[in-house]
Design an enzyme around this catalytic site. Structure first.
Site, PDB file in Angstrom:
ATOM      1  N   ASP A  11       4.858 -21.744  -1.656  1.00  0.00           N
ATOM      2  CA  ASP A  11       5.889 -21.267  -0.735  1.00  0.00           C
ATOM      3  C   ASP A  11       6.279 -22.467   0.113  1.00  0.00           C
ATOM      4  OD1 ASP A  11       5.712 -18.659  -1.642  1.00  0.00           O
ATOM      5  OD2 ASP A  11       4.306 -18.037  -0.088  1.00  0.00           O
ATOM      6  N   ASP A 130      10.141  -8.036  -3.781  1.00  0.00           N
ATOM      7  CA  ASP A 130       9.217  -7.914  -2.650  1.00  0.00           C
ATOM      8  C   ASP A 130       9.179  -6.439  -2.266  1.00  0.00           C
ATOM      9  OD1 ASP A 130       8.868 -10.683  -2.611  1.00  0.00           O
ATOM     10  OD2 ASP A 130      10.559 -10.986  -1.250  1.00  0.00           O
TER      11      ASP A 130
END
Length: 259
Positions: A11, A130
């Protein structure tokens, strides 16, 4: 049975690898090029690189960092974050990515998945979902299940995660990257119910993400969740475990892996 894949996830924000809990409280984990090279050397099957603030900051793709990472990595590299158009797919593939991951843009314009898949092939189009379990009033209103969130987990779209995965696969996504927002960074294991629900519903590979705290969690994602690949960040970034150890644990549990 095909070998199951272990995929470390980077990330990235501000040119650095970070890791948070439930999508917030980010802490620095290092330089993306160095970390990518380390995972390549450890025997990772693939790498996933997500620019986690590109969409919310309305920023362009960070091609120089992606080129630098791709130059160090000789395994498939998936890049996501800020991927909006078919042209973005071309730019990323040219920068050295093997696959591109759509998230918020697919929600805003589902046709982009059909178009990108038709042009470049399903094998390089990933849709990241998500998902967060419904709570309280949401359950009373719409029943048990999970909603899809966009913009780095900041906005509830109201879409059902399982139905959305089916729709994306129908439109040409070659893979679903499924993250449980409830489990992200908690180290309590994948949301196996979510993983299983999506894996059972779609005919394309599902990558389980969010919640890995130990090596058995990775194996659980495959054996109980039905995932084709498992993704983790924290347990690898901070040196708790190596990819090799993860593969050895999975093999001990009877899961085929590439060693």
């Amino acid at each position: 049975m095909l070998a199951k894949r272990i995929i470390p996830c980077l990330d990235v924000t501000g040119g650095r690898v970070v890791k948070g809990v439930n999508f917030v409280e980010l802490r620095d984990a290092g330089d993306p090029v160095e970390i990518a090279a380390r995972y390549n050397a450890q025997g990772a099957d693939e790498l996933t690189f997500l620019d986690i603030t590109a969409t919310s900051d309305e920023r362009d793709l960070i091609l120089p960092i992606i080129e630098a990472v791709a130059s160090q990595v000789f395994i498939p590299l998936t890049v996501g974050g800020g991927v909006r158009t078919v042209e973005d797919v071309r730019r990323l593939l040219n920068a050295g990515a093997d696959k591109t991951s759509f998230n918020s843009a697919a929600i805003a314009n589902p046709d982009v998945i059909s178009q990108a898949s038709a042009k470049y092939g399903a094998q390089c189009i990933v849709v990241a979902i998500d998902a967060k379990r419904r709570q309280g009033a949401e359950v009373a209103e719409r029943g048990e299940g999970w909603d899809v969130y966009s913009h780095g987990g900041r906005k509830n779209t109201g879409l059902d995660a399982v139905q959305w995965a089916v729709e994306m696969a129908r439109r040409g996504a070659g893979e679903i990257l499924l993250t449980s927002m409830d489990r992200d960074g908690t180290k309590s294991g994948f949301d196996l119910q979510l993983t299983r629900a999506v894996s059972d519903a779609v005919g394309v590979p599902v990558i389980a993400s969010g919640g890995v705290g130990n090596l058995d969690h990775l194996a659980d994602g495959v054996q109980q969740g039905g995932a084709d690949a498992v993704l983790a960040a924290s347990i690898f970034h901070y040196g708790e475990f190596t990819v090799r150890q993860a593969k050895e644990r999975m093999r001990e549990r009877g899961i085929p892996v590439r060693l």
